[in-house]
Scaffold this motif. Structure first.
Motif, mmCIF file in Angstrom:
data_model
loop_
_atom_site.group_PDB
_atom_site.id
_atom_site.type_symbol
_atom_site.label_atom_id
_atom_site.label_comp_id
_atom_site.label_asym_id
_atom_site.label_seq_id
_atom_site.Cartn_x
_atom_site.Cartn_y
_atom_site.Cartn_z
ATOM 1 N N LYS A 1 34.843 85.474 51.883
ATOM 2 C CA LYS A 1 34.999 84.197 52.573
ATOM 3 C C LYS A 1 34.023 83.185 51.974
ATOM 4 N N SER A 2 34.085 81.963 52.495
ATOM 5 C CA SER A 2 33.222 80.872 52.039
ATOM 6 C C SER A 2 33.374 80.617 50.533
ATOM 7 N N ILE A 3 34.583 80.807 50.010
ATOM 8 C CA ILE A 3 34.842 80.551 48.600
ATOM 9 C C ILE A 3 35.186 79.074 48.429
ATOM 10 N N SER A 4 34.347 78.343 47.727
ATOM 11 C CA SER A 4 34.565 76.919 47.504
ATOM 12 C C SER A 4 35.875 76.689 46.762
ATOM 13 N N LEU A 5 36.612 75.659 47.180
ATOM 14 C CA LEU A 5 37.881 75.317 46.545
ATOM 15 C C LEU A 5 37.733 74.191 45.528
ATOM 16 N N LYS A 6 36.507 73.759 45.266
ATOM 17 C CA LYS A 6 36.300 72.692 44.294
ATOM 18 C C LYS A 6 36.535 73.243 42.885
ATOM 19 N N PRO A 7 37.275 72.504 42.050
ATOM 20 C CA PRO A 7 37.600 73.011 40.708
ATOM 21 C C PRO A 7 36.373 73.456 39.917
ATOM 22 N N ALA A 8 35.294 72.663 39.949
ATOM 23 C CA ALA A 8 34.107 73.021 39.170
ATOM 24 C C ALA A 8 33.517 74.344 39.639
ATOM 25 N N ASP A 9 33.480 74.562 40.980
ATOM 26 C CA ASP A 9 32.923 75.812 41.506
ATOM 27 C C ASP A 9 33.795 77.004 41.131
ATOM 28 N N LYS B 1 32.121 70.348 34.853
ATOM 29 C CA LYS B 1 31.876 70.907 33.529
ATOM 30 C C LYS B 1 31.905 72.426 33.599
ATOM 31 N N THR B 2 32.334 73.057 32.518
ATOM 32 C CA THR B 2 32.159 74.488 32.337
ATOM 33 C C THR B 2 31.642 74.700 30.925
ATOM 34 N N ALA B 3 31.027 75.883 30.711
ATOM 35 C CA ALA B 3 30.434 76.123 29.399
ATOM 36 C C ALA B 3 31.477 76.148 28.304
ATOM 37 N N ALA B 4 32.697 76.637 28.608
ATOM 38 C CA ALA B 4 33.688 76.836 27.560
ATOM 39 C C ALA B 4 34.647 75.668 27.427
ATOM 40 N N ASP B 5 35.003 75.030 28.516
ATOM 41 C CA ASP B 5 36.099 74.074 28.492
ATOM 42 C C ASP B 5 35.675 72.618 28.529
ATOM 43 N N GLY B 6 34.415 72.290 28.705
ATOM 44 C CA GLY B 6 34.004 70.896 28.773
ATOM 45 C C GLY B 6 34.435 70.273 30.082
ATOM 46 N N ALA B 7 34.956 69.049 30.018
ATOM 47 C CA ALA B 7 35.286 68.294 31.225
ATOM 48 C C ALA B 7 36.421 68.956 31.992
ATOM 49 N N VAL B 8 36.285 68.970 33.317
ATOM 50 C CA VAL B 8 37.325 69.481 34.211
ATOM 51 C C VAL B 8 37.835 68.319 35.043
ATOM 52 N N PRO B 9 39.121 68.037 35.024
ATOM 53 C CA PRO B 9 39.637 66.925 35.832
ATOM 54 C C PRO B 9 39.302 67.140 37.305
ATOM 55 N N ALA B 10 38.879 66.070 37.958
ATOM 56 C CA ALA B 10 38.523 66.187 39.377
ATOM 57 C C ALA B 10 39.715 66.557 40.225
ATOM 58 N N ASP B 11 40.928 66.215 39.747
ATOM 59 C CA ASP B 11 42.134 66.509 40.516
ATOM 60 C C ASP B 11 42.912 67.679 39.928
#
Length: 282
Positions: free
Chosen positions: A254-262, A170-180
């Motif tokens: 460094k240590s920047i998460s590659l997960k879409p939500a992050d 989730k993000t505040a502006a866009d709602g659901a974020v596809p996991a992929d």
């Protein structure tokens, strides 16, 4: 007798480390494209190493690091290859120096004055210093320097501020974020990127040319985090959305998460994303 002479001449012709790497690749039945896939180094850089055309590469550290990766890909001792490459770089640098033209002592008109000689010495010292500064700011760190930067970052990192819980996807502006949602890295200018494992060790790296894109493999999203020392030269998008700058210019992050939500949380101001480790390039 003639055959022995031909064999000897063939052995003597292999005088450069690039030849050795190329022969090892051919003996293994690999193409340049195969080695590029294994090392994640562009084919033109690999070809420059094979031809010992080191001036085609961005800097001395690139040459050594790429040669080590090439050696691993073709089962050659990477430490030995790196030492040979450094020796050749030193030899090339010496060979590129202008040849000194001796003046005839019997012709005083051709002898430089003491003032001119000292002027040339000062100019040469300024040029050498400027070159050293340029090299320091433009060449990517080798393994020892990366380790030192990591230590500096760990020592200077401020405690992370308390963060609000993140609702996965989730993000505040866009709602659901596809996991992929696809994560794409684009070089604004030439930039070095690395992927660190859970212990902070850089397992994979590559360079992006200006305008070149690289879609992060799905397996990397869970296994690795992102690092770069030129955040201003890298654009990161999630599902086509630009997440903005990863950090201050010319600063190791460094240590920047590659997960879409992050990543999308960073685009919203970073309040819900873990703060990346960073340290100024020295």
């Amino acid at each position: 007798m003639a055959e022995e002479e031909v064999a000897t001449q063939g052995e003597l012709a292999i005088t450069r480390t690039g030849d050795r790497l190329r022969l090892a690749r051919e003996a293994a039945g690999l193409s340049l494209a195969d080695v590029a896939t294994r090392t994640r180094i562009t084919q033109r850089h690999l070809q420059a190493i094979e031809k010992s055309e080191f001036s085609e590469l961005p800097g001395r550290t690139y040459v050594t690091g790429f040669a080590r990766a090439y050696a691993r890909a073709v089962d050659l001792p990477e430490t030995e290859i790196a030492a040979d490459i450094r020796r050749e770089l030193d030899e090339d640098q010496y060979g590129a120096r202008p040849i000194y033209e001796a003046y005839e002592p019997t012709d005083p008109a051709r002898l430089p004055t003491a003032r001119l000689a000292w002027t040339l010495v000062i100019v040469a010292a300024v040029l050498v210093s400027a070159y050293g500064v340029w090299r320091f700011l433009s060449v990517e760190p080798d393994e020892a320097l990366v380790a030192a930067q990591n230590r500096d970052a760990d020592a200077s990192e401020a405690p992370a501020a308390a963060t609000a819980p993140v609702v996965a996807g989730k993000t505040a502006a866009d709602g659901a974020v596809p996991a992929d949602a696809p994560i794409v890295l684009t070089g604004i200018s030439e930039v070095w990127i690395g992927f660190d494992d859970a212990n902070g060790k850089t397992e994979n790296w590559r360079t992006l040319d200006p305008g070149e894109t690289y879609q992060v493999p799905s397996a990397y999203i869970e296994q690795f985090t992102l690092r770069t020392s030129r955040p201003q030269a890298l654009k990161v998008t999630v599902g086509g959305r630009d997440i903005g700058s990863l950090g201050a210019a010319d600063t190791l992050v460094k240590s920047i998460s590659l997960k879409p939500a992050d990543l999308l949380a960073r685009a919203e101001g970073g309040a819900t994303a873990p703060a990346p480790k960073a340290s100024p390039r020295r």
